[in-house]
Design an enzyme around this catalytic site. Structure first.
Site, PDB file in Angstrom:
ATOM      1  N   THR A   1      -3.251   6.637  -0.612  1.00 56.47           N
ATOM      2  CA  THR A   1      -3.842   7.792  -0.037  1.00 56.47           C
ATOM      3  C   THR A   1      -5.437   7.728   0.374  1.00 56.47           C
ATOM      4  O   THR A   1      -5.992   6.787   0.174  1.00 56.47           O
ATOM      5  CB  THR A   1      -3.697   9.205  -0.822  1.00 56.47           C
ATOM      6  OG1 THR A   1      -4.680   8.825  -2.061  1.00 56.47           O
ATOM      7  CG2 THR A   1      -2.395   9.456  -1.302  1.00 56.47           C
TER       8      THR A   1
ATOM      9  N   ASP B   1     -10.893  26.955  -2.154  1.00 55.27           N
ATOM     10  CA  ASP B   1     -11.622  26.114  -2.854  1.00 55.27           C
ATOM     11  C   ASP B   1     -11.186  26.301  -4.379  1.00 55.27           C
ATOM     12  O   ASP B   1     -11.638  27.390  -4.912  1.00 55.27           O
ATOM     13  CB  ASP B   1     -13.111  26.290  -2.757  1.00 55.27           C
ATOM     14  CG  ASP B   1     -14.015  25.312  -3.680  1.00 55.27           C
ATOM     15  OD1 ASP B   1     -13.446  24.848  -4.575  1.00 55.27           O
ATOM     16  OD2 ASP B   1     -15.128  25.143  -2.907  1.00 55.27           O
TER      17      ASP B   1
ATOM     18  N   TYR C   1     -14.206  10.791 -13.619  1.00 58.36           N
ATOM     19  CA  TYR C   1     -12.914  11.100 -13.182  1.00 58.36           C
ATOM     20  C   TYR C   1     -12.115  11.103 -14.536  1.00 58.36           C
ATOM     21  O   TYR C   1     -11.159  12.013 -14.580  1.00 58.36           O
ATOM     22  CB  TYR C   1     -12.744  10.134 -11.928  1.00 58.36           C
ATOM     23  CG  TYR C   1     -11.229  10.457 -11.582  1.00 58.36           C
ATOM     24  CD1 TYR C   1     -10.909  11.394 -10.609  1.00 58.36           C
ATOM     25  CD2 TYR C   1     -10.083   9.506 -11.919  1.00 58.36           C
ATOM     26  CE1 TYR C   1      -9.557  11.670 -10.019  1.00 58.36           C
ATOM     27  CE2 TYR C   1      -9.001   9.856 -11.095  1.00 58.36           C
ATOM     28  CZ  TYR C   1      -8.664  10.531 -10.478  1.00 58.36           C
ATOM     29  OH  TYR C   1      -7.443  10.942 -10.162  1.00 58.36           O
TER      30      TYR C   1
HETATM   31  P1  NAD Z   1      -6.693  13.060  -1.259  1.00 58.96           P
HETATM   32  O1  NAD Z   1      -8.112  12.920  -1.355  1.00 58.96           O
HETATM   33  O2  NAD Z   1      -6.006  12.210  -0.174  1.00 58.96           O
HETATM   34  O3  NAD Z   1      -6.167  14.367  -1.057  1.00 58.96           O
HETATM   35  C1  NAD Z   1      -6.783  15.631  -1.953  1.00 58.96           C
HETATM   36  C2  NAD Z   1      -6.608  16.731  -1.169  1.00 58.96           C
HETATM   37  O4  NAD Z   1      -7.297  17.884  -2.117  1.00 58.96           O
HETATM   38  C3  NAD Z   1      -7.210  17.048   0.305  1.00 58.96           C
HETATM   39  O5  NAD Z   1      -6.311  17.826   1.050  1.00 58.96           O
HETATM   40  C4  NAD Z   1      -8.462  17.732  -0.094  1.00 58.96           C
HETATM   41  O6  NAD Z   1      -8.993  18.533   1.077  1.00 58.96           O
HETATM   42  C5  NAD Z   1      -8.098  18.783  -1.271  1.00 58.96           C
HETATM   43  N1  NAD Z   1      -9.080  19.236  -2.072  1.00 58.96           N
HETATM   44  C6  NAD Z   1     -10.318  18.606  -2.505  1.00 58.96           C
HETATM   45  N2  NAD Z   1     -11.010  19.465  -3.156  1.00 58.96           N
HETATM   46  C7  NAD Z   1     -10.458  20.560  -3.375  1.00 58.96           C
HETATM   47  C8  NAD Z   1     -10.809  21.900  -3.726  1.00 58.96           C
HETATM   48  N3  NAD Z   1     -12.145  21.990  -4.268  1.00 58.96           N
HETATM   49  N4  NAD Z   1     -10.065  22.788  -3.332  1.00 58.96           N
HETATM   50  C9  NAD Z   1      -8.816  22.776  -2.628  1.00 58.96           C
HETATM   51  N5  NAD Z   1      -8.567  21.451  -2.191  1.00 58.96           N
HETATM   52  C10 NAD Z   1      -9.166  20.686  -2.432  1.00 58.96           C
HETATM   53  O7  NAD Z   1      -6.142  12.549  -2.807  1.00 58.96           O
HETATM   54  P2  NAD Z   1      -4.723  12.299  -3.219  1.00 58.96           P
HETATM   55  O8  NAD Z   1      -4.625  10.868  -3.666  1.00 58.96           O
HETATM   56  O9  NAD Z   1      -3.544  12.945  -2.457  1.00 58.96           O
HETATM   57  O10 NAD Z   1      -4.878  13.027  -4.704  1.00 58.96           O
HETATM   58  C11 NAD Z   1      -4.186  14.179  -5.060  1.00 58.96           C
HETATM   59  C12 NAD Z   1      -4.226  14.417  -6.711  1.00 58.96           C
HETATM   60  O11 NAD Z   1      -3.529  13.364  -7.439  1.00 58.96           O
HETATM   61  C13 NAD Z   1      -5.700  14.546  -7.164  1.00 58.96           C
HETATM   62  O12 NAD Z   1      -5.750  15.472  -8.141  1.00 58.96           O
HETATM   63  C14 NAD Z   1      -5.963  13.097  -7.657  1.00 58.96           C
HETATM   64  O13 NAD Z   1      -6.984  12.910  -8.777  1.00 58.96           O
HETATM   65  C15 NAD Z   1      -4.554  12.657  -8.301  1.00 58.96           C
HETATM   66  N6  NAD Z   1      -4.249  11.454  -8.317  1.00 58.96           N
HETATM   67  C16 NAD Z   1      -4.402  10.370  -7.164  1.00 58.96           C
HETATM   68  C17 NAD Z   1      -4.132   9.094  -7.308  1.00 58.96           C
HETATM   69  C18 NAD Z   1      -4.326   8.000  -6.039  1.00 58.96           C
HETATM   70  O14 NAD Z   1      -4.148   6.975  -6.584  1.00 58.96           O
HETATM   71  N7  NAD Z   1      -4.434   8.691  -4.985  1.00 58.96           N
HETATM   72  C19 NAD Z   1      -3.655   8.587  -8.615  1.00 58.96           C
HETATM   73  C20 NAD Z   1      -3.546   9.503  -9.648  1.00 58.96           C
HETATM   74  C21 NAD Z   1      -3.997  10.921  -9.557  1.00 58.96           C
END
Ligand code: NAD
Length: 265
Positions: A196, A63, A159
């Site tokens: 995602t 975490d 966020y």
């Molecule tokens: P997702 O929710 O599909 O995956 C996130 C992963 O992080 C999951 O495996 C989850 O279990 C893990 N996670 C969550 N909280 C955690 C914690 N406290 N400790 C360890 N692991 C933890 O999200 P994603 O879309 O793959 O996003 C990944 C990153 O990209 C994030 O930082 C998100 O903010 C950023 N992001 C996503 C998007 C989008 O459109 N999907 C756009 C810009 C930025």
């Protein structure tokens, strides 16, 4: 040869989504991979899938908001992979809400994971990678911010604030690491919207809060705001991360790289 051959990388939030894709891209470029995630089974499955790229992999439960767990995760990376050269600070959460409806506990959890989690990752990377540290050979950190750090998108105020914080912490981290001779470069990426689990949830939430009639319209308006005319794909982010970690980016530190098809310009 492969641009990251012999490098050892820790990828947070690597169980799925963007993190899993970045891990795969780094592995294809020759890096061995430690997946760290709060999810145990999915994290192990992701590490096993990446092992098919022919590199060493491991999994550690983490975490990112917990300092003591970071200590353990970095020690596991150094002992399992035999070093520590790359940190991808990717784990993050998004809890959609109009400002008029924000719940304090949701806001605090986003700060804890996205802000505290990111700075703790940098802390333990710097301590391990700098001269005299457990790995001691310098390295590269890539923080995952968001296009939301650069534009105002309704329903994601907190966020967006946390991602602006990631952006600023990247600059300060890069400044300290450079000036104090750690041999560590620190950069961040601003991904555009990607379908995602998180991205699809956001598209649904945009409808729920009344900002779009349906999911297709929600996604369509993002595509319309994107000069290159499509959503981002996870491999777009993986390729950018490989570049920032590679020797090709050796004189690049403290930048925020948009990988958003131009949406944030
Ligand atoms: P997702 O929710 O599909 O995956 C996130 C992963 O992080 C999951 O495996 C989850 O279990 C893990 N996670 C969550 N909280 C955690 C914690 N406290 N400790 C360890 N692991 C933890 O999200 P994603 O879309 O793959 O996003 C990944 C990153 O990209 C994030 O930082 C998100 O903010 C950023 N992001 C996503 C998007 C989008 O459109 N999907 C756009 C810009 C930025």
């Amino acid at each position: 040869g492969k641009s990251l051959a012999g490098k050892k990388a820790l990828v947070t939030g690597g169980a799925r989504g963007i993190g899993a894709a970045i891990a795969q891209s780094l592995a294809r470029a020759g890096a061995s991979i430690m997946i760290a995630d709060i999810l145990d089974d999915a994290g192990k499955a992701s590490a096993a899938a990446i092992a098919k790229e022919g590199v060493a992999t491991g999994f550690v439960q983490l975490d990112v908001s917990d300092d003591a767990q970071w200590e353990r995760a970095v020690a596991a990376t150094v002992s399992t992979l035999g070093g520590y050269d790359i940190l991808i600070n990717n784990a993050g959460i998004e809890i959609t809400s109009l400002v008029s409806e924000v719940r304090a506990e949701d806001a605090r959890r986003m700060c804890d994971v996205n802000i505290v989690g990111t700075v703790l990752g940098m802390k333990h990377a710097f301590r391990a990678m700098r001269p005299g540290g457990a790995a001691g050979k310098g390295g590269a950190v890539v923080n995952i911010a968001s296009v939301a750090a650069t534009i105002a998108f309704p329903s994601i105020a907190v966020y967006s604030g946390t991602k602006s914080a990631v952006d600023r912490m990247t600059r300060v981290g890069a400044m300290e690491a450079g000036k104090l001779g750690y041999g560590v470069r620190v950069n961040c990426i601003y991904p555009g919207l990607i379908p995602t689990d998180m991205g699809l949830q956001l598209a649904n939430d945009i409808v729920k809060v009344g900002l779009a009639p349906d999911v297709n319209a929600a996604v369509g308006s993002v595509v319309e705001q994107t000069p290159l005319g499509r959503l981002a794909e996870v491999s777009d982010i993986g390729d950018a991360a490989v570049f920032l970690c590679s020797n090709e980016a050796r004189f690049i530190t403290g930048i925020g790289l948009p990988v958003d098809g131009g949406m944030g310009m």
